[in-house]
Design a protein around this motif. Sequence first.
Motif, PDB file in Angstrom:
ATOM      1  N   UNK A 104     -12.055   3.312 -18.564  1.00  0.00           N
ATOM      2  CA  UNK A 104     -12.787   2.210 -17.944  1.00  0.00           C
ATOM      3  C   UNK A 104     -11.952   1.414 -16.954  1.00  0.00           C
ATOM      4  N   UNK A 105     -11.034   2.103 -16.268  1.00  0.00           N
ATOM      5  CA  UNK A 105     -10.188   1.445 -15.262  1.00  0.00           C
ATOM      6  C   UNK A 105     -10.269   2.231 -13.958  1.00  0.00           C
ATOM      7  N   UNK A 106      -9.732   1.659 -12.909  1.00  0.00           N
ATOM      8  CA  UNK A 106      -9.694   2.360 -11.630  1.00  0.00           C
ATOM      9  C   UNK A 106      -8.536   3.352 -11.609  1.00  0.00           C
ATOM     10  N   UNK A 107      -8.629   4.316 -10.704  1.00  0.00           N
ATOM     11  CA  UNK A 107      -7.523   5.265 -10.522  1.00  0.00           C
ATOM     12  C   UNK A 107      -6.270   4.499 -10.103  1.00  0.00           C
ATOM     13  N   UNK A 108      -6.429   3.514  -9.239  1.00  0.00           N
ATOM     14  CA  UNK A 108      -5.279   2.723  -8.781  1.00  0.00           C
ATOM     15  C   UNK A 108      -4.590   2.023  -9.955  1.00  0.00           C
ATOM     16  N   UNK A 109      -5.386   1.448 -10.854  1.00  0.00           N
ATOM     17  CA  UNK A 109      -4.820   0.764 -12.017  1.00  0.00           C
ATOM     18  C   UNK A 109      -4.090   1.759 -12.914  1.00  0.00           C
ATOM     19  N   UNK A 110      -4.680   2.933 -13.092  1.00  0.00           N
ATOM     20  CA  UNK A 110      -4.056   3.974 -13.903  1.00  0.00           C
ATOM     21  C   UNK A 110      -2.703   4.386 -13.321  1.00  0.00           C
ATOM     22  N   UNK A 111      -2.634   4.549 -12.011  1.00  0.00           N
ATOM     23  CA  UNK A 111      -1.389   4.945 -11.344  1.00  0.00           C
ATOM     24  C   UNK A 111      -0.343   3.834 -11.473  1.00  0.00           C
ATOM     25  N   UNK A 112      -0.755   2.569 -11.282  1.00  0.00           N
ATOM     26  CA  UNK A 112       0.207   1.464 -11.428  1.00  0.00           C
ATOM     27  C   UNK A 112       0.776   1.417 -12.842  1.00  0.00           C
ATOM     28  N   UNK A 113      -0.078   1.627 -13.842  1.00  0.00           N
ATOM     29  CA  UNK A 113       0.387   1.637 -15.229  1.00  0.00           C
ATOM     30  C   UNK A 113       1.359   2.788 -15.467  1.00  0.00           C
ATOM     31  N   UNK A 114       1.035   3.954 -14.936  1.00  0.00           N
ATOM     32  CA  UNK A 114       1.917   5.117 -15.094  1.00  0.00           C
ATOM     33  C   UNK A 114       3.283   4.844 -14.478  1.00  0.00           C
ATOM     34  N   UNK A 115       3.314   4.213 -13.329  1.00  0.00           N
ATOM     35  CA  UNK A 115       4.586   3.873 -12.677  1.00  0.00           C
ATOM     36  C   UNK A 115       5.390   2.928 -13.562  1.00  0.00           C
ATOM     37  N   UNK A 116       4.730   1.921 -14.130  1.00  0.00           N
ATOM     38  CA  UNK A 116       5.436   0.960 -14.989  1.00  0.00           C
ATOM     39  C   UNK A 116       5.974   1.609 -16.258  1.00  0.00           C
ATOM     40  N   UNK A 163       0.853  -1.181   0.000  1.00  0.00           N
ATOM     41  CA  UNK A 163       0.000   0.000   0.000  1.00  0.00           C
ATOM     42  C   UNK A 163       0.893   1.235   0.000  1.00  0.00           C
ATOM     43  N   UNK A 164       0.489   2.250  -0.761  1.00  0.00           N
ATOM     44  CA  UNK A 164       1.230   3.491  -0.857  1.00  0.00           C
ATOM     45  C   UNK A 164       0.250   4.647  -0.756  1.00  0.00           C
ATOM     46  N   UNK A 165       0.549   5.588   0.092  1.00  0.00           N
ATOM     47  CA  UNK A 165      -0.295   6.769   0.223  1.00  0.00           C
ATOM     48  C   UNK A 165       0.473   7.969  -0.317  1.00  0.00           C
ATOM     49  N   UNK A 166      -0.146   8.686  -1.249  1.00  0.00           N
ATOM     50  CA  UNK A 166       0.483   9.841  -1.880  1.00  0.00           C
ATOM     51  C   UNK A 166      -0.497  10.999  -1.830  1.00  0.00           C
ATOM     52  N   UNK A 167       0.000  12.172  -1.424  1.00  0.00           N
ATOM     53  CA  UNK A 167      -0.845  13.358  -1.417  1.00  0.00           C
ATOM     54  C   UNK A 167      -0.700  14.088  -2.738  1.00  0.00           C
ATOM     55  N   UNK A 168      -1.836  14.402  -3.368  1.00  0.00           N
ATOM     56  CA  UNK A 168      -1.851  15.136  -4.631  1.00  0.00           C
ATOM     57  C   UNK A 168      -2.850  16.274  -4.506  1.00  0.00           C
ATOM     58  N   UNK A 169      -2.783  17.221  -5.441  1.00  0.00           N
ATOM     59  CA  UNK A 169      -3.744  18.325  -5.361  1.00  0.00           C
ATOM     60  C   UNK A 169      -5.042  17.945  -6.089  1.00  0.00           C
ATOM     61  N   UNK A 170      -6.062  18.791  -5.932  1.00  0.00           N
ATOM     62  CA  UNK A 170      -7.388  18.501  -6.482  1.00  0.00           C
ATOM     63  C   UNK A 170      -7.362  18.373  -8.001  1.00  0.00           C
ATOM     64  N   UNK A 171      -6.580  19.217  -8.666  1.00  0.00           N
ATOM     65  CA  UNK A 171      -6.514  19.153 -10.130  1.00  0.00           C
ATOM     66  C   UNK A 171      -5.921  17.831 -10.595  1.00  0.00           C
ATOM     67  N   UNK A 172      -4.898  17.356  -9.911  1.00  0.00           N
ATOM     68  CA  UNK A 172      -4.297  16.067 -10.265  1.00  0.00           C
ATOM     69  C   UNK A 172      -5.303  14.943 -10.059  1.00  0.00           C
ATOM     70  N   UNK A 173      -6.019  14.997  -8.950  1.00  0.00           N
ATOM     71  CA  UNK A 173      -7.025  13.966  -8.656  1.00  0.00           C
ATOM     72  C   UNK A 173      -8.108  13.966  -9.730  1.00  0.00           C
ATOM     73  N   UNK A 174      -8.546  15.163 -10.121  1.00  0.00           N
ATOM     74  CA  UNK A 174      -9.560  15.271 -11.173  1.00  0.00           C
ATOM     75  C   UNK A 174      -9.067  14.656 -12.483  1.00  0.00           C
ATOM     76  N   UNK A 175      -7.816  14.958 -12.853  1.00  0.00           N
ATOM     77  CA  UNK A 175      -7.255  14.395 -14.086  1.00  0.00           C
ATOM     78  C   UNK A 175      -7.195  12.878 -14.024  1.00  0.00           C
ATOM     79  N   UNK A 176      -6.766  12.365 -12.880  1.00  0.00           N
ATOM     80  CA  UNK A 176      -6.700  10.908 -12.723  1.00  0.00           C
ATOM     81  C   UNK A 176      -8.084  10.282 -12.846  1.00  0.00           C
ATOM     82  N   UNK A 209     -10.829  11.493 -14.280  1.00  0.00           N
ATOM     83  CA  UNK A 209     -11.379  11.635 -15.630  1.00  0.00           C
ATOM     84  C   UNK A 209     -10.727  10.647 -16.593  1.00  0.00           C
ATOM     85  N   UNK A 210      -9.410  10.521 -16.498  1.00  0.00           N
ATOM     86  CA  UNK A 210      -8.696   9.609 -17.394  1.00  0.00           C
ATOM     87  C   UNK A 210      -9.077   8.166 -17.101  1.00  0.00           C
TER      88      UNK A 210
END
Length: 81
Positions: free
Chosen positions: A26-38, A5-18, A20-21
């Motif tokens: 059609x994926x979760x925010x968590x899946x999107x973040x894991x893909x971005x890391x890879x 588990x990883x906790x990261x603080x981001x601003x509202x605009x970043x959260x909105x972008x995540x 929306x994307x």
Amino acid sequence: MKTERLQVLIDAAQRDRLEQTASARGVSVASLVRTAIDVVYPPLATERMRAAAAILAADEMDTPSVGEIARELDDLRGRRA
């Protein structure tokens, strides 16, 4: 299975972008973040394969002989009179 588990603080605009994307894809925010890391931080083997492919795809170039390289190194090291 995900076990870390990883906790990261981001601003509202970043959260909105995540959100929306993720929704658009059609994926979760968590899946999107894991893909971005890879993508941004690929495993070492992937990075090495990309580097090797870039080297092999490079244009041919003239290179000095081993003797010329040795002389140049000797000159740089001050070993030659």
